[in-house]
Scaffold this motif. Structure first.
Motif, mmCIF file in Angstrom:
data_model
loop_
_atom_site.group_PDB
_atom_site.id
_atom_site.type_symbol
_atom_site.label_atom_id
_atom_site.label_comp_id
_atom_site.label_asym_id
_atom_site.label_seq_id
_atom_site.Cartn_x
_atom_site.Cartn_y
_atom_site.Cartn_z
ATOM 1 N N GLY A 269 2.429 -2.470 8.709
ATOM 2 C CA GLY A 269 1.784 -1.484 9.581
ATOM 3 C C GLY A 269 2.458 -0.121 9.502
ATOM 4 N N GLU A 270 3.798 -0.138 9.406
ATOM 5 C CA GLU A 270 4.530 1.131 9.288
ATOM 6 C C GLU A 270 4.214 1.810 7.954
ATOM 7 O OE1 GLU A 270 8.370 -0.160 12.065
ATOM 8 O OE2 GLU A 270 8.458 -0.448 9.893
ATOM 9 N N GLN A 271 4.164 0.990 6.894
ATOM 10 C CA GLN A 271 3.832 1.571 5.581
ATOM 11 C C GLN A 271 2.440 2.195 5.600
ATOM 12 O OE1 GLN A 271 4.528 -0.899 2.098
ATOM 13 N NE2 GLN A 271 6.096 -2.027 3.191
ATOM 14 N N GLN A 272 1.537 1.535 6.306
ATOM 15 C CA GLN A 272 0.179 2.055 6.389
ATOM 16 C C GLN A 272 0.182 3.414 7.104
ATOM 17 O OE1 GLN A 272 -2.515 2.272 5.035
ATOM 18 N NE2 GLN A 272 -3.830 0.607 5.707
ATOM 19 N N ARG A 273 0.982 3.543 8.173
ATOM 20 C CA ARG A 273 1.031 4.821 8.899
ATOM 21 C C ARG A 273 1.628 5.929 8.026
ATOM 22 N NH1 ARG A 273 3.367 1.298 13.087
ATOM 23 N NH2 ARG A 273 4.635 2.991 13.934
ATOM 24 N N VAL A 274 2.609 5.574 7.197
ATOM 25 C CA VAL A 274 3.170 6.567 6.267
ATOM 26 C C VAL A 274 2.074 7.012 5.284
ATOM 27 C CG1 VAL A 274 4.901 7.027 4.490
ATOM 28 C CG2 VAL A 274 5.473 5.552 6.432
ATOM 29 N N ALA A 275 1.296 6.021 4.819
ATOM 30 C CA ALA A 275 0.223 6.332 3.863
ATOM 31 C C ALA A 275 -0.805 7.280 4.502
ATOM 32 C CB ALA A 275 -0.445 5.042 3.398
ATOM 33 N N ILE A 276 -1.098 7.063 5.779
ATOM 34 C CA ILE A 276 -2.060 7.922 6.467
ATOM 35 C C ILE A 276 -1.483 9.336 6.639
ATOM 36 C CG2 ILE A 276 -3.304 8.289 8.638
ATOM 37 C CD1 ILE A 276 -3.364 5.153 8.884
ATOM 38 N N ALA A 277 -0.225 9.394 7.060
ATOM 39 C CA ALA A 277 0.419 10.707 7.235
ATOM 40 C C ALA A 277 0.436 11.469 5.909
ATOM 41 C CB ALA A 277 1.841 10.529 7.768
ATOM 42 N N ARG A 278 0.720 10.756 4.818
ATOM 43 C CA ARG A 278 0.772 11.402 3.503
ATOM 44 C C ARG A 278 -0.611 11.907 3.081
ATOM 45 N NH1 ARG A 278 2.331 7.833 -1.575
ATOM 46 N NH2 ARG A 278 0.342 6.958 -0.908
ATOM 47 N N ALA A 279 -1.649 11.129 3.391
ATOM 48 C CA ALA A 279 -3.008 11.534 3.000
ATOM 49 C C ALA A 279 -3.445 12.814 3.713
ATOM 50 C CB ALA A 279 -3.994 10.419 3.307
ATOM 51 N N LEU A 280 -2.921 13.029 4.917
ATOM 52 C CA LEU A 280 -3.422 14.141 5.719
ATOM 53 C C LEU A 280 -2.511 15.358 5.709
ATOM 54 C CD1 LEU A 280 -4.754 11.974 8.632
ATOM 55 C CD2 LEU A 280 -6.038 12.984 6.757
ATOM 56 N N ASN B 159 0.481 2.361 -1.963
ATOM 57 C CA ASN B 159 1.006 3.179 -3.061
ATOM 58 C C ASN B 159 2.151 4.102 -2.648
ATOM 59 O OD1 ASN B 159 -1.015 1.930 -4.433
ATOM 60 N ND2 ASN B 159 -1.932 3.784 -5.271
ATOM 61 N N LEU B 160 3.002 3.624 -1.757
ATOM 62 C CA LEU B 160 4.194 4.409 -1.418
ATOM 63 C C LEU B 160 5.228 4.212 -2.515
ATOM 64 C CD1 LEU B 160 4.558 3.508 2.367
ATOM 65 C CD2 LEU B 160 3.394 5.477 1.337
ATOM 66 N N ILE B 161 6.158 5.151 -2.611
ATOM 67 C CA ILE B 161 7.262 4.969 -3.557
ATOM 68 C C ILE B 161 8.392 4.287 -2.787
ATOM 69 C CG2 ILE B 161 8.881 6.124 -5.102
ATOM 70 C CD1 ILE B 161 6.685 8.146 -5.681
ATOM 71 N N PRO B 162 8.682 3.012 -3.137
ATOM 72 C CA PRO B 162 9.546 2.181 -2.287
ATOM 73 C C PRO B 162 10.962 2.713 -2.121
ATOM 74 C CG PRO B 162 8.995 1.047 -4.358
ATOM 75 C CD PRO B 162 8.169 2.283 -4.309
ATOM 76 N N THR B 163 11.446 3.436 -3.150
ATOM 77 C CA THR B 163 12.845 3.879 -3.110
ATOM 78 C C THR B 163 13.004 5.259 -2.477
ATOM 79 O OG1 THR B 163 12.516 4.701 -5.343
ATOM 80 C CG2 THR B 163 13.519 2.523 -5.126
ATOM 81 N N LEU B 164 11.890 5.852 -2.039
ATOM 82 C CA LEU B 164 11.986 7.143 -1.323
ATOM 83 C C LEU B 164 11.872 6.891 0.176
ATOM 84 C CD1 LEU B 164 9.762 9.627 -3.404
ATOM 85 C CD2 LEU B 164 12.240 9.265 -3.526
ATOM 86 N N LYS C 56 11.765 8.368 9.846
ATOM 87 C CA LYS C 56 11.604 9.327 8.756
ATOM 88 C C LYS C 56 12.648 9.206 7.636
ATOM 89 C CE LYS C 56 13.575 13.757 10.439
ATOM 90 N NZ LYS C 56 14.612 13.808 9.467
ATOM 91 N N ASP C 57 13.860 8.732 7.961
ATOM 92 C CA ASP C 57 14.888 8.601 6.928
ATOM 93 C C ASP C 57 15.002 7.192 6.349
ATOM 94 O OD1 ASP C 57 15.590 11.333 7.132
ATOM 95 O OD2 ASP C 57 16.679 10.878 8.980
ATOM 96 N N ASP C 58 14.173 6.258 6.835
ATOM 97 C CA ASP C 58 14.199 4.899 6.284
ATOM 98 C C ASP C 58 13.489 4.864 4.931
ATOM 99 O OD1 ASP C 58 14.974 4.469 8.961
ATOM 100 O OD2 ASP C 58 14.173 2.431 8.912
ATOM 101 N N LEU C 59 13.935 3.968 4.055
ATOM 102 C CA LEU C 59 13.252 3.813 2.777
ATOM 103 C C LEU C 59 11.922 3.090 2.992
ATOM 104 C CD1 LEU C 59 16.156 2.795 0.360
ATOM 105 C CD2 LEU C 59 15.250 5.079 0.889
ATOM 106 N N ALA C 60 10.917 3.508 2.250
ATOM 107 C CA ALA C 60 9.580 2.920 2.405
ATOM 108 C C ALA C 60 9.596 1.406 2.219
ATOM 109 C CB ALA C 60 8.609 3.569 1.422
ATOM 110 N N LYS C 61 10.460 0.922 1.301
ATOM 111 C CA LYS C 61 10.466 -0.526 1.004
ATOM 112 C C LYS C 61 10.958 -1.365 2.185
ATOM 113 C CE LYS C 61 15.016 -0.539 -1.143
ATOM 114 N NZ LYS C 61 15.786 -0.681 -2.362
#
Ligand SMILES: Nc1ncnc2c1ncn2[C@@H]1O[C@H](COP(=O)(O)OP(=O)(O)OP(=O)(O)O)[C@@H](O)[C@H]1O
Ligand SMILES: [Mg+2]
Length: 222
Positions: A146-157, A94-99, A136-141
């Motif tokens: 695996g990288e998207q999953q790590r962003v999701a974990i960082a966001r949750a915490l 559930n990341l926002i792909p364009t951010l 950190k400056d790359d777009l989520a999409k």
């Protein structure tokens, strides 16, 4: 901390596609406990997490979280409840792909009173912990799974929530990162967080910092 009482969930009630996803589920998770929801694909784990998160309403039954009845919360109260109590890691990120990565991680902090500097500091610390700060400056999409999953974990915490709900958190992590996720669960457990993890990954089974294992098969508790 989390009391689930006689929860039943029927999707598409009365239609040909009617599905009984959960049948009469009851359990308690105490403050500071780590619990697993386990069971095969389609058994109702994600549905149950979504009900605990007040993203879905049960067809019948009650859910109390930290003394608050959440089964019938109106949507505006449900989002407040989530913001104040929960961090989640979803199966589908559930990341926002364009951010960017950083913008995604910061999202849960935007409604807070924190200054821009405080927000950036918290985001930096969460991104470092999950080895994603170099993107950190790359777009989520543009990230790998695996990288998207790590962003999701960082966001949750990033919000320092007292309850963490995770849905198949290691599904897209390699074994090294899955182990580092486990280390982090242990640290959060030692910090007194309440953690619920829906998974069929055996890496979570029989760990000493998992206090409870709740098994669901075809919507029923075993
Ligand atoms: N929005 C929905 N509408 C209709 N049926 C749904 C919906 N969400 C889930 N279901 C059904 O409810 C059942 C439980 O699904 P759920 O996603 O909770 O299982 P799960 O245990 O998380 O599976 P997995 O391990 O594959 O993630 C399945 O039969 C699924 O098809
Ligand atoms: Mg699921």
């Amino acid at each position: 901390m989390i009391k689930v009482k006689n929860v039943t969930k029927i999707f598409n009630e009365g239609k040909p596609t009617q599905t009984l996803a959960l049948k009469d589920i009851s359990f308690d998770i105490l403050e500071g406990e780590s619990a697993l929801l386990k069971g095969p694909s389609g058994s109702g784990k994600s549905t149950l997490l979504a009900i605990i998160a007040a993203l879905l309403k049960p067809t019948s039954g009650d859910v109390d979280v930290d003394g608050q009845k959440i089964a019938k919360l109106p949507d505006n109260f449900a989002s407040l409840y989530r913001r104040e109590n929960l961090g989640f890691i979803f199966q589908k990120f559930n990341l926002i792909p364009t951010l960017s990565v950083e913008e995604n991680v910061i999202l849960p902090l935007i409604p807070s009173d924190l200054s821009k500097e405080e927000i950036e500091e918290k985001a930096k610390s969460a991104m470092s912990k999950f080895s994603i700060i170099h993107k950190k400056d790359d777009l989520a999409k543009n990230l790998s799974g695996g990288e998207q999953q790590r962003v999701a974990i960082a966001r949750a915490l990033v919000n320092d929530p007292k309850i963490i709900l995770a849905d198949e958190p290691t599904a897209n992590l390699d074994s090294k990162l899955s182990k580092s996720f486990l280390e982090f669960v242990k640290i959060l457990h030692d910090e007194g967080k309440t953690i619920v993890i829906a998974t069929h990954d055996p890496i979570f089974f029989d760990l000493d910092f998992i206090d409870k294992e709740i098994e669901i098969i075809r919507g029923k508790m075993q």
